[in-house]
Design a protein around this motif. Sequence first.
Motif, PDB file in Angstrom:
ATOM      1  N   GLY A  68       0.901  -0.946  -0.353  1.00 55.72           N
ATOM      2  CA  GLY A  68       0.228   0.343  -0.175  1.00 55.72           C
ATOM      3  C   GLY A  68       0.466   1.271  -0.103  1.00 55.72           C
ATOM      4  O   GLY A  68       1.800   1.625  -0.269  1.00 55.72           O
ATOM      5  N   SER A  69       0.135   1.997   0.308  1.00 50.81           N
ATOM      6  CA  SER A  69       0.546   3.911   0.836  1.00 50.81           C
ATOM      7  C   SER A  69       2.200   3.679   1.608  1.00 50.81           C
ATOM      8  O   SER A  69       3.125   2.481   2.813  1.00 50.81           O
ATOM      9  CB  SER A  69       0.318   4.531   1.774  1.00 50.81           C
ATOM     10  OG  SER A  69      -0.940   4.884   0.844  1.00 50.81           O
ATOM     11  N   ARG A  70       2.915   4.801   1.133  1.00 48.44           N
ATOM     12  CA  ARG A  70       4.514   4.325   1.975  1.00 48.44           C
ATOM     13  C   ARG A  70       4.957   5.588   2.067  1.00 48.44           C
ATOM     14  O   ARG A  70       4.356   6.388   1.850  1.00 48.44           O
ATOM     15  CB  ARG A  70       5.730   4.089   0.109  1.00 48.44           C
ATOM     16  CG  ARG A  70       5.277   2.634   0.543  1.00 48.44           C
ATOM     17  CD  ARG A  70       6.463   2.404  -1.052  1.00 48.44           C
ATOM     18  NE  ARG A  70       6.030   3.158  -2.187  1.00 48.44           N
ATOM     19  CZ  ARG A  70       6.008   3.006  -3.340  1.00 48.44           C
ATOM     20  NH1 ARG A  70       7.499   1.851  -4.075  1.00 48.44           N
ATOM     21  NH2 ARG A  70       6.453   3.608  -3.870  1.00 48.44           N
ATOM     22  N   TYR A  71       5.390   5.508   3.056  1.00 52.52           N
ATOM     23  CA  TYR A  71       6.264   6.899   3.573  1.00 52.52           C
ATOM     24  C   TYR A  71       7.053   7.712   2.342  1.00 52.52           C
ATOM     25  O   TYR A  71       7.952   6.374   1.795  1.00 52.52           O
ATOM     26  CB  TYR A  71       6.908   7.160   5.348  1.00 52.52           C
ATOM     27  CG  TYR A  71       6.367   6.904   5.662  1.00 52.52           C
ATOM     28  CD1 TYR A  71       5.034   7.823   6.017  1.00 52.52           C
ATOM     29  CD2 TYR A  71       5.839   5.534   6.654  1.00 52.52           C
ATOM     30  CE1 TYR A  71       4.540   7.470   7.372  1.00 52.52           C
ATOM     31  CE2 TYR A  71       4.675   6.093   7.735  1.00 52.52           C
ATOM     32  CZ  TYR A  71       4.121   6.722   7.822  1.00 52.52           C
ATOM     33  OH  TYR A  71       3.000   6.696   9.293  1.00 52.52           O
ATOM     34  N   ILE A  88       3.257   2.896   5.922  1.00 49.87           N
ATOM     35  CA  ILE A  88       1.983   3.068   6.096  1.00 49.87           C
ATOM     36  C   ILE A  88       1.288   2.555   7.232  1.00 49.87           C
ATOM     37  O   ILE A  88       1.412   2.158   9.166  1.00 49.87           O
ATOM     38  CB  ILE A  88       1.676   4.316   5.754  1.00 49.87           C
ATOM     39  CG1 ILE A  88       2.284   5.644   4.949  1.00 49.87           C
ATOM     40  CG2 ILE A  88      -0.176   4.968   6.886  1.00 49.87           C
ATOM     41  CD1 ILE A  88       1.446   6.270   4.122  1.00 49.87           C
TER      42      ILE A  88
END
Length: 58
Positions: free
Chosen positions: A31-34, A47
């Motif tokens: 999914g989303s990443r920093y 995340i």
Amino acid sequence: MANRRPNIEREHKPSCDCQLAEACIPFQNYGSRYSPMEALSIGTIFIDLYRPYKRKRI
């Protein structure tokens, strides 16, 4: 009396043919990443994996 070493292999052998442990690794979506710099400061790039430590009040 002679100093005899115990048979370690025999002493620590399980008494049954049972499974002692099993790893459970659930599927995780990518999914989303920093950003790379933020990920380095908090310890993970994902995340969904970030769980900050929260102190309990006593």
